[in-house]
Motif scaffolding. Sequence first.
Motif, PDB file in Angstrom:
ATOM      1  N   ALA A 126       0.832  -1.199   0.000  1.00  0.00           N
ATOM      2  CA  ALA A 126       0.000   0.000   0.000  1.00  0.00           C
ATOM      3  C   ALA A 126       0.871   1.256   0.000  1.00  0.00           C
ATOM      4  O   ALA A 126       0.766   2.092  -0.880  1.00  0.00           O
ATOM      5  CB  ALA A 126      -0.933   0.001   1.203  1.00  0.00           C
ATOM      6  N   ARG A 127       1.725   1.388   1.002  1.00  0.00           N
ATOM      7  CA  ARG A 127       2.591   2.568   1.088  1.00  0.00           C
ATOM      8  C   ARG A 127       3.809   2.222   1.925  1.00  0.00           C
ATOM      9  O   ARG A 127       3.686   1.661   3.011  1.00  0.00           O
ATOM     10  CB  ARG A 127       1.835   3.723   1.730  1.00  0.00           C
ATOM     11  N   GLU A 160       1.518   2.207  -3.652  1.00  0.00           N
ATOM     12  CA  GLU A 160       0.880   1.156  -4.454  1.00  0.00           C
ATOM     13  C   GLU A 160       1.911   0.331  -5.228  1.00  0.00           C
ATOM     14  O   GLU A 160       1.696  -0.039  -6.374  1.00  0.00           O
ATOM     15  CB  GLU A 160      -0.156   1.754  -5.412  1.00  0.00           C
TER      16      GLU A 160
END
Length: 116
Positions: free
Chosen positions: A58-59, A84
């Motif tokens: 995600a991050r 991402e």
Amino acid sequence: MVALIAQLMGLLLAREDPSAAILRDQYAVARLEKPTLTGVGFFAEFDVPSDAPRFHAARLIGGAAEIEIAGVEHGAGCLLFVNEGVIQTLEGYTYADAWPMHPRVNDIRNVVPLLI
């Protein structure tokens, strides 16, 4: 500035694992946008082609290095941002001084590659 960014990216992506290899592949095909100077550092944005490999994350924010720059008394550091599964931004910053318009790097040490 471009040479410093290239040197830092090589150091921050130096881990020997599949995710770091994907980020190195992205960096190899990425277009570096003109770095934005902030007065106390810079932001270097990367445009990674949509067909470049990605991984699931995600991050991520991390990686670090101590950067010794001529005329910067308290030193500088950096962080790499991945969003991402794609490299997004390299931030360079000073701890208390202005960022020189044309930094002369004396040393980069205590590098911690991005942990994935």
